[in-house]
Each structure stands twice: as structure tokens, then as C-alpha cells.
Scaffold this motif. Structure first.
Motif, mmCIF file in Angstrom:
data_model
loop_
_atom_site.group_PDB
_atom_site.id
_atom_site.type_symbol
_atom_site.label_atom_id
_atom_site.label_comp_id
_atom_site.label_asym_id
_atom_site.label_seq_id
_atom_site.Cartn_x
_atom_site.Cartn_y
_atom_site.Cartn_z
ATOM 1 N N MET A 10 5.454 14.486 0.201
ATOM 2 C CA MET A 10 5.354 13.044 0.026
ATOM 3 C C MET A 10 4.015 12.552 0.550
ATOM 4 O O MET A 10 3.668 12.776 1.710
ATOM 5 N N ARG A 11 3.286 11.907 -0.324
ATOM 6 C CA ARG A 11 1.951 11.418 0.015
ATOM 7 C C ARG A 11 1.948 9.897 0.001
ATOM 8 O O ARG A 11 2.580 9.256 -0.849
ATOM 9 N N LEU A 12 1.233 9.308 0.954
ATOM 10 C CA LEU A 12 1.051 7.868 1.015
ATOM 11 C C LEU A 12 -0.406 7.546 0.727
ATOM 12 O O LEU A 12 -1.304 8.248 1.203
ATOM 13 N N VAL A 13 -0.642 6.500 -0.024
ATOM 14 C CA VAL A 13 -1.996 6.048 -0.324
ATOM 15 C C VAL A 13 -2.218 4.715 0.385
ATOM 16 O O VAL A 13 -1.421 3.777 0.220
ATOM 17 N N LEU A 14 -3.278 4.629 1.179
ATOM 18 C CA LEU A 14 -3.563 3.428 1.952
ATOM 19 C C LEU A 14 -4.917 2.859 1.546
ATOM 20 O O LEU A 14 -5.872 3.619 1.304
ATOM 21 N N ILE A 42 -6.657 8.009 1.924
ATOM 22 C CA ILE A 42 -7.277 6.706 2.169
ATOM 23 C C ILE A 42 -8.235 6.413 1.021
ATOM 24 O O ILE A 42 -9.220 7.130 0.824
ATOM 25 N N ILE A 43 -7.937 5.397 0.242
ATOM 26 C CA ILE A 43 -8.909 4.902 -0.737
ATOM 27 C C ILE A 43 -9.664 3.764 -0.066
ATOM 28 O O ILE A 43 -9.045 2.857 0.495
ATOM 29 N N LEU A 94 -6.504 5.385 -8.091
ATOM 30 C CA LEU A 94 -5.097 5.550 -7.739
ATOM 31 C C LEU A 94 -4.371 6.387 -8.789
ATOM 32 O O LEU A 94 -3.558 7.263 -8.451
ATOM 33 N N ALA A 95 -4.674 6.149 -10.060
ATOM 34 C CA ALA A 95 -4.061 6.949 -11.136
ATOM 35 C C ALA A 95 -4.432 8.419 -10.991
ATOM 36 O O ALA A 95 -3.596 9.316 -11.200
ATOM 37 N N LYS A 96 -5.682 8.684 -10.597
ATOM 38 C CA LYS A 96 -6.139 10.064 -10.401
ATOM 39 C C LYS A 96 -5.416 10.709 -9.219
ATOM 40 O O LYS A 96 -5.002 11.877 -9.282
ATOM 41 N N VAL A 97 -5.258 9.946 -8.126
ATOM 42 C CA VAL A 97 -4.561 10.479 -6.950
ATOM 43 C C VAL A 97 -3.122 10.834 -7.305
ATOM 44 O O VAL A 97 -2.603 11.891 -6.921
ATOM 45 N N ILE A 98 -2.460 9.981 -8.065
ATOM 46 C CA ILE A 98 -1.082 10.240 -8.479
ATOM 47 C C ILE A 98 -1.004 11.490 -9.353
ATOM 48 O O ILE A 98 -0.125 12.339 -9.180
ATOM 49 N N GLU A 106 3.300 17.354 -5.378
ATOM 50 C CA GLU A 106 3.495 16.298 -4.392
ATOM 51 C C GLU A 106 4.008 15.046 -5.107
ATOM 52 O O GLU A 106 3.865 14.901 -6.324
ATOM 53 N N HIS A 107 4.561 14.160 -4.318
ATOM 54 C CA HIS A 107 5.021 12.878 -4.848
ATOM 55 C C HIS A 107 4.341 11.767 -4.062
ATOM 56 O O HIS A 107 4.440 11.723 -2.826
ATOM 57 N N VAL A 108 3.597 10.877 -4.743
ATOM 58 C CA VAL A 108 3.037 9.703 -4.081
ATOM 59 C C VAL A 108 4.170 8.699 -3.919
ATOM 60 O O VAL A 108 4.647 8.110 -4.892
ATOM 61 N N ALA A 109 4.609 8.527 -2.670
ATOM 62 C CA ALA A 109 5.803 7.715 -2.408
ATOM 63 C C ALA A 109 5.526 6.231 -2.557
ATOM 64 O O ALA A 109 6.340 5.492 -3.113
ATOM 65 N N CYS A 110 4.377 5.776 -2.036
ATOM 66 C CA CYS A 110 4.084 4.346 -2.132
ATOM 67 C C CYS A 110 2.627 4.092 -1.790
ATOM 68 O O CYS A 110 1.908 4.971 -1.300
#
Length: 478
Positions: A10-14, A42-43, A94-98, A106-110
Motif C-alpha cells: 500500500m502506497r500513499l501519495v503526498l 512525495i510529489i 499522479l497517473a504515472k505513480v498509480i 502495489e496499490h496506491v491507497a489514497c
């Protein structure tokens, strides 16, 4: 939860807003969540970019924001411009990270964004990704933002000189002059930005606050009823051991790892030479500017107090009558010579270390939320001199609600400077100062309890982790 259960799955993007007071808590939050087992991306904007080397366990992705001459923009227009310029590059990144996360199972959780990046709600909707917002200021200062249409209707806004000392009956003890406004020639832009902030926050899946229940229980209860989304008051961020665990620096200097300005560590050895509770620490944050007249009154007041002081005089902090930054501070004649040995002047200080030092007896502050929280956590009484927005609300709460400091109510005068310093530094010899220091130490203890096992912030952090885990896709990842 098991720490390793979700790491790598589970990955979080901040996304932090690129100002010092917003980057610090976002990266502290990232470290806390990393310690709970989440992978972190971190973006960040190219403008005021954090240093990835200080956080080797995070993935950093830079986006181009087109900001090249930020010094020509006021804060309001800079925030608006960032919300316009970042839409496309952020959405693409963000689309690329997902996509990359999916390729690595992995799953980008939020997505967790600064609340002032209100454009991100539309992006998260488009990409079908849940968005939680981080509010880097206190809950108390958000209440006036929510009530802003009512404040305009009632005639409190725009401000009238004849009303400044009146109490806003809808949100006591705030006076009209305490409303979290910003000086601008384009008030409609400001009103629209506040509306976007509030609506973007309401549309999110939840709000993370860098505060604790015992500090702001009443405004928390009020906003919870108004917003109908989960609230997670898990502060103070900087006191969690995990908030600096991803950095090679020690826990006492966790803020330095994301500082945009070089910290002068020499002031710590200078503090070591002074008696407990004897030094006034003076710092007005990374954005506030004072006039040359104010600077002279502050300098003369510090000199006349005869107390040792540590003063942060940041480049560009002093402006002339045209609001142009002065190349050199206008020191009073003989000031440097007169305070030699008693005064220490630096361009930037490791603030958490300074406030935790036994020699520091009072903090003269602009009352930014990070500074206010850091002072509360060390039990240091405050001299409040707010400049704009939430700082004015924080100062009123410090002086009139929590009663852990004193506040300038008008122009800064050297005589008042001396009186305030004597009340706080010589607190054991006057009733008011003694009561302020006792309340400050009591609030320090409540803050300590909140982040320890079983405390309110500890419990809310567990709830936040479980909430994010509930975003896990229904299919089982092997």
C-alpha cells in the motif's frame, strides 16, 4: 497493524504546499505513516523543492509549476497560481505513480494533500483515488473560514477601523482585528480562495490535523458536526519518534531535515552558557516582514530589557515604506556593541532544539501554527506578534484562551517590549508570569500524554491507519 503487512503493498501519495510551514508538517506526517508500514511517494513542485537526500526511504517526484519569479507575487496570488499551474503536471505525475505502483503489485491507497491545494479534489475524482487533506494550521483558525459568508453578511468583513476592537459574537473570544485575513487589494480573490479551501476540504474523505484534543476540543466538536467526514487530530507531529526516523538526523532536529533555510547550529552552544529560563528567543518565521520602524523598536526593547536574547534576523525580513526588502537591517547606533555577549543574532535557527533548551524562558513569535505547537510542547510562554491569517487567531488563543502568553495589541513600542519580557522571564517574582508559566507547563504535559500510548492523538492515529487500510482493493494481493 503489522508494520510489514502493508509495506510494499500500500502506497500513499503526498503533495505539500511549497512553503516552509507547510512542507515541515507534511514530511513529518509522511514519516509517521511510513513507520506504520506504508510506502511513501512525495510529489512536490520545483518551486521550494525539499531535499530528497534527507528522506532516503521516500520516493520523490518533481513537477514543473512554472513559478519563476515568486518574489514578485504576494502569498495569495502565489497560492492561486500554484492551483492553476499544477493541475496538468500533477495529474500526469499522479497517473504515472498509480500505473508504476500497479506494475510493481502495489496499490496506491489514497492521496494526501495540503488543504490549500484545493485543485487536487478534481484530479483525485478523475483518477478515482480517495483524497484526504492535511490542514497545517489549527482547528480554531479554520472555524472563521467556514463562517466567512456569515461574517461578510454581518458586516465584520471587510474590516472597518471603528470595529477592530469589537468581539465577533459568533466566534468569541476573537475580536474583529483577529479574523484570519490577509492584506490584499483583491479581496474577492481572497474570498474565492477561502471558498475553494472550505469546499475542497468538505469534498475530501477526511481531514488530518496537527493538533490534539485537549488543546482544541470545542472547535473540533463544532467542525465535526459541520463537515460530516472523519477528523484525525493526531498532533503534535514533530513529537512522534517516527517523524524523524526516515532522516539521518536526530529526533531533536527533525524539522531541520526539511528546512528551506540553512540553520545556524552555533546558537545552541551559545545557549549552553546561559541560566535556565533566562533567554528570550525571537523569531517571526519564514514569511513575515517587519518595517524598519518596528525593527528599531524591537532592537531597542531587547537592549533595554537587559536579558540575554537569541534573535533570528532572516534575509529579507525588514522592509522599507514601499515594502521593498532592505539589504541590511537598520541596526540602532551602537546596538551590536552594547549587546555583545548578551545577544546572539542568526539568520535561521534550529527552532525545535532552541525551544527545548533549558535556557530559553520565552518565545517572541509570529504565532504560526508550527511555532505555536512547538512552543506548547516545550512549555515555553509566548510573546505574540501576529502578522496575517491564522497567526492572529493563534495569538488570541495563546493570550486569552489557553493563557500561556501575552500579546501586542497595537504598535510595538520598546517600553512594552521590556514589560512583556519582564513578566515572562521574571515569572517567579510576579503572579501573572508565574500563572502563565504554570499553565504552559500543564499544557506541555497534556501534549505529551496525547501522543503516548493510549493518548488521544495515539488513538486517532490508529484510527487513521485503519481508515486508510480500508481503502485496500477487495482482491487479495499475494
Amino acid at each position: 497493524m503489522e508494520n510489514n503487512q502493508s509495506k510494499g503493498l500500500m502506497r500513499l501519495v503526498l503533495l505539500p504546499l511549497p512553503f516552509q510551514g507547510h512542507i515541515n508538517p507534511m514530511l513529518q506526517l509522511a514519516s509517521i505513516l511510513y513507520s506504520k508500514g506504508f510506502s511513501i511517494t512525495i510529489i512536490h513542485t520545483a518551486f521550494n523543492s525539499p531535499n530528497p537526500l534527507n528522506y532516503p526511504h521516500f520516493t520523490f517526484c518533481s513537477i514543473q509549476d512554472g513559478i519563476t519569479h515568486s518574489s514578485s507575487l504576494d502569498i495569495l496570488n502565489l497560492i492561486i497560481l500554484l492551483n492553476v499551474r499544477c493541475v496538468t503536471p500533477f495529474r500526469d505525475m499522479l497517473a504515472k505513480v498509480i500505473s508504476d505502483a500497479r506494475d510493481h503489485k502495489e496499490h496506491v491507497a489514497c492521496l494526501i494533500t495540503d488543504a490549500l491545494f484545493y485543485f487536487t479534489q478534481g484530479v483525485s475524482n478523475t483518477l478515482e483515488l480517495r483524497r484526504i487533506v492535511l490542514r497545517t494550521s489549527g482547528v480554531s483558525s479554520f472555524v472563521p473560514f467556514l463562517l466567512f459568508p456569515l461574517l461578510i453578511e454581518k458586516g465584520y468583513v471587510p474590516l472597518q477601523d471603528s470595529q477592530l476592537e469589537e468581539v465577533v459574537t459568533e466566534i468569541p473570544p476573537l475580536k474583529v482585528k483577529d479574523l484570519p485575513l490577509i492584506a490584499t487589494n483583491e479581496p474577492e480573490k481572497f474570498y474565492k480562495t477561502l471558498s475553494n479551501l472550505v469546499e475542497g476540504t468538505k469534498a475530501s474523505c477526511g481531514v488530518i490535523w496537527n493538533t490534539f484534543e485537549d488543546l482544541e476540543s470545542s472547535p473540533l466538536s463544532y467542525l465535526c458536526q459541520e463537515f460530516q467526514i472523519p477528523f484525525f487530530p493526531i498532533g503534535p507531529f514533530h513529537k512522534y519518534p517516527s517523524s524523524s526516523s526516515s532522516s539521518s538526523s536526530s529526533s531533536s532536529s527533525s524539522s531541520s531535515s526539511s528546512s528551506l533555510l540553512a540553520e545556524d547550529q552555533s546558537c545552541i552552544s551559545w545557549l549552553d552558557k546561559h541560566k535556565p529560563n533566562s533567554v528570550i528567543y525571537v523569531s517571526f518565521g519564514s514569511l513575515a516582514a517587519i518595517t524598519a520602524i518596528q525593527f528599531l523598536e524591537i532592537a531597542r526593547g531587547l537592549a533595554s530589557s537587559m536579558q540575554p536574547f537569541l534573535w533570528v534576523v532572516r534575509e529579507g525580513m525588514v522592509v522599507d515604506e514601499n515594502k521593498e526588502c532592505l539589504e541590511y537591517p537598520p541596526w540602532p547606533s551602537g546596538f551590536i556593541e552594547n549587546v555583545e555577549g548578551r545577544g546572539c543574532i542568526v539568520k535561521w535557527a534550529p527552532q525545535q532544539q532552541v525551544l527545548a533548551h533549558k535556557a530559553v524562558g520565552a518565545f517572541w513569535t509570529h504565532c504560526g501554527w508550527n511555532s505555536t505547537m512547538e512552543s506548547i510542547c516545550e512549555g515555553v510562554p509566548m510573546i505574540c506578534m501576529p502578522f496575517f491569517t491564522d497567526q492572529k487567531v493563534n495569538a488570541r488563543y495563546v493570550s486569552c484562551v489557553w493563557k500561556i502568553g501575552v500579546q501586542f495589541e497595537g504598535e510595538v513600542k520598546r517600553g512594552e517590549v521590556v514589560n512583556m519580557i519582564r513578566v515572562l522571564i521574571d515569572g517567579n517574582n510576579n503572579k501573572k508570569g508565574l500563572e502563565i508559566r504554570e499553565r504552559a507547563l500543564d499544557l506541555k504535559e497534556k501534549a505529551r500524554v496525547s501522543w503516548n500510548h493510549g493518548g488521544s492523538s495515539y488513538t486517532h492515529l490508529d484510527a487513521l491507519v485503519n481508515y486508510i487500510l480500508s481503502f485496500q482493493p477487495k482482491r487479495t494481493v499475494l
